[in-house]
Scaffold this motif. Structure first.
Motif, mmCIF file in Angstrom:
data_model
loop_
_atom_site.group_PDB
_atom_site.id
_atom_site.type_symbol
_atom_site.label_atom_id
_atom_site.label_comp_id
_atom_site.label_asym_id
_atom_site.label_seq_id
_atom_site.Cartn_x
_atom_site.Cartn_y
_atom_site.Cartn_z
ATOM 1 N N GLY A 112 0.795 -1.215 0.000
ATOM 2 C CA GLY A 112 0.000 0.000 0.000
ATOM 3 C C GLY A 112 0.827 1.264 0.000
ATOM 4 N N VAL A 113 0.204 2.338 -0.455
ATOM 5 C CA VAL A 113 0.817 3.668 -0.423
ATOM 6 C C VAL A 113 -0.163 4.617 0.250
ATOM 7 C CG1 VAL A 113 2.249 3.316 -2.464
ATOM 8 C CG2 VAL A 113 -0.060 4.252 -2.734
ATOM 9 N N LEU A 114 0.377 5.687 0.812
ATOM 10 C CA LEU A 114 -0.437 6.673 1.509
ATOM 11 C C LEU A 114 -1.059 7.636 0.506
ATOM 12 C CD1 LEU A 114 -1.122 7.450 4.485
ATOM 13 C CD2 LEU A 114 0.760 9.101 4.349
ATOM 14 N N PHE A 115 -2.368 7.860 0.652
ATOM 15 C CA PHE A 115 -3.076 8.834 -0.177
ATOM 16 C C PHE A 115 -4.011 9.609 0.728
ATOM 17 C CE2 PHE A 115 -6.693 9.761 -3.244
ATOM 18 C CZ PHE A 115 -6.058 10.839 -3.821
ATOM 19 N N ALA A 147 -2.087 -1.486 9.665
ATOM 20 C CA ALA A 147 -0.650 -1.685 9.892
ATOM 21 C C ALA A 147 0.148 -1.061 8.760
ATOM 22 C CB ALA A 147 -0.345 -3.175 10.013
ATOM 23 N N LEU A 148 -0.350 -1.156 7.530
ATOM 24 C CA LEU A 148 0.327 -0.527 6.395
ATOM 25 C C LEU A 148 0.427 0.982 6.608
ATOM 26 C CD1 LEU A 148 -1.473 -2.400 3.468
ATOM 27 C CD2 LEU A 148 0.908 -2.708 4.140
ATOM 28 N N GLY A 206 5.670 -3.903 7.202
ATOM 29 C CA GLY A 206 6.977 -3.275 7.251
ATOM 30 C C GLY A 206 7.052 -2.104 6.302
ATOM 31 N N THR A 207 7.770 -1.078 6.701
ATOM 32 C CA THR A 207 7.925 0.121 5.890
ATOM 33 C C THR A 207 8.857 -0.139 4.715
ATOM 34 O OG1 THR A 207 7.819 1.322 7.990
ATOM 35 C CG2 THR A 207 8.389 2.596 6.030
ATOM 36 N N VAL A 208 8.537 0.448 3.564
ATOM 37 C CA VAL A 208 9.412 0.406 2.387
ATOM 38 C C VAL A 208 9.981 1.813 2.199
ATOM 39 C CG1 VAL A 208 9.576 -0.014 -0.081
ATOM 40 C CG2 VAL A 208 8.053 -1.420 1.317
ATOM 41 N N PHE A 209 11.307 1.901 2.144
ATOM 42 C CA PHE A 209 11.982 3.181 1.974
ATOM 43 C C PHE A 209 12.587 3.273 0.578
ATOM 44 C CE2 PHE A 209 12.239 1.951 6.425
ATOM 45 C CZ PHE A 209 11.803 3.091 7.086
ATOM 46 N N ASP A 210 12.657 4.506 0.037
ATOM 47 C CA ASP A 210 13.370 4.686 -1.221
ATOM 48 C C ASP A 210 14.845 4.950 -0.927
ATOM 49 O OD1 ASP A 210 13.637 7.346 -0.492
ATOM 50 O OD2 ASP A 210 12.197 8.104 -1.951
ATOM 51 N N GLY A 217 6.028 3.481 1.030
ATOM 52 C CA GLY A 217 4.969 2.485 1.023
ATOM 53 C C GLY A 217 5.183 1.485 2.133
ATOM 54 N N ALA A 218 4.382 0.425 2.101
ATOM 55 C CA ALA A 218 4.503 -0.622 3.108
ATOM 56 C C ALA A 218 4.014 -1.936 2.525
ATOM 57 C CB ALA A 218 3.702 -0.267 4.361
ATOM 58 N N VAL A 219 4.566 -3.023 3.049
ATOM 59 C CA VAL A 219 4.165 -4.378 2.666
ATOM 60 C C VAL A 219 3.700 -5.083 3.930
ATOM 61 C CG1 VAL A 219 4.902 -6.579 1.696
ATOM 62 C CG2 VAL A 219 5.855 -4.444 0.788
#
Length: 234
Positions: A112-115, A147-148, A206-210, A217-219
């Motif tokens: 997911g991504v934040l919107f 959680a995402l 878990g957080t996904v970082f660039d 985002g998060a998985v």
């Protein structure tokens, strides 16, 4: 930034475009609406709404029910949505992660991504047990109840959130409690949610970082609450 308050961004709005977008969001939330319902929802004259809806319909973004007077989102929205998903680098990179995570845990996996105030699911890997499951791409979950969402909110610049919507009796609705809940997420990059969005459904994400270190985002793995907390071997 919440949707529905474009003026808060300080951007000068083009009125007709703003109204068209508000119509699309209204149809997204209610699925099907008559012209009078749309006019009441937006606080506009029915003649104004009719002209905008006819324009949207000419491009396939809105369609009218067969034999009825209600309108709904059209097939062009799906095409635009697919193009958006295809351009997301995070989604492309997460396909393999999500597949392997689902296979290794036996659980459904969401990316997911934040919107605005919500998490939008951009990829859904079903449970690998062969059971029938609803596709979830495009669904929205309040970020504070997910959680995402928590996995991303913990790394967002501090802003005072608006009212936190209650989804179940377990949803965190206190901004102070949410801030406390996010503190360990900042340290670990791992967030949890138990029955906060949907009763019977929990999640660990878990957080996904660039490459710049920004949370993009998060998985997360979706766990039946009857199995919560997840056994260590998962």
């Amino acid at each position: 930034m919440a949707r529905g308050d474009p003026a808060d961004t300080g951007v000068r709005m083009i009125q007709s475009v703003d109204r068209a977008v508000r119509i699309l969001f209204a149809l997204q939330g209610s699925r099907r609406m008559t012209l009078s319902e749309l006019a009441a929802e937006l606080g506009l004259a029915a003649t104004t709404v009719h002209g905008i809806v006819r324009t949207l319909a000419a491009h396939g973004v809105v369609v009218q029910e067969h034999g009825g007077g209600r309108y709904q989102l059209g097939p062009a929205v799906l095409r635009l949505g697919n193009v958006y998903l295809d351009t997301l680098d995070l989604r492309a990179r997460s396909l393999t992660w999500a597949h392997e995570l689902a296979r290794g845990t036996g659980l459904a996996v969401r990316v997911g991504v934040l919107f605005g105030d919500d998490i939008v699911i951009i990829h859904h890997e079903p449970r690998p047990d062969g059971s029938r499951q609803m596709p979830e791409v495009g669904i929205e979950i309040p970020a504070h109840a997910s959680a995402l969402g928590k996995a991303i909110l913990a790394f967002e610049p501090h802003t005072e959130p608006g009212p936190l919507r209650s989804m179940t009796g377990e949803t965190i609705t206190s901004t102070t409690a949410l801030a406390d809940h996010l503190k360990p997420v900042t340290a670990s990059g791992i967030a949890y949610e138990c029955d906060e969005a949907v009763l019977g459904e929990s999640c660990i994400a878990g957080t996904v970082f660039d490459r710049t270190g920004a949370a993009v985002g998060a998985v997360g793995a979706v766990i039946p609450t009857t199995d919560w907390p997840a056994p260590p071997q998962r």
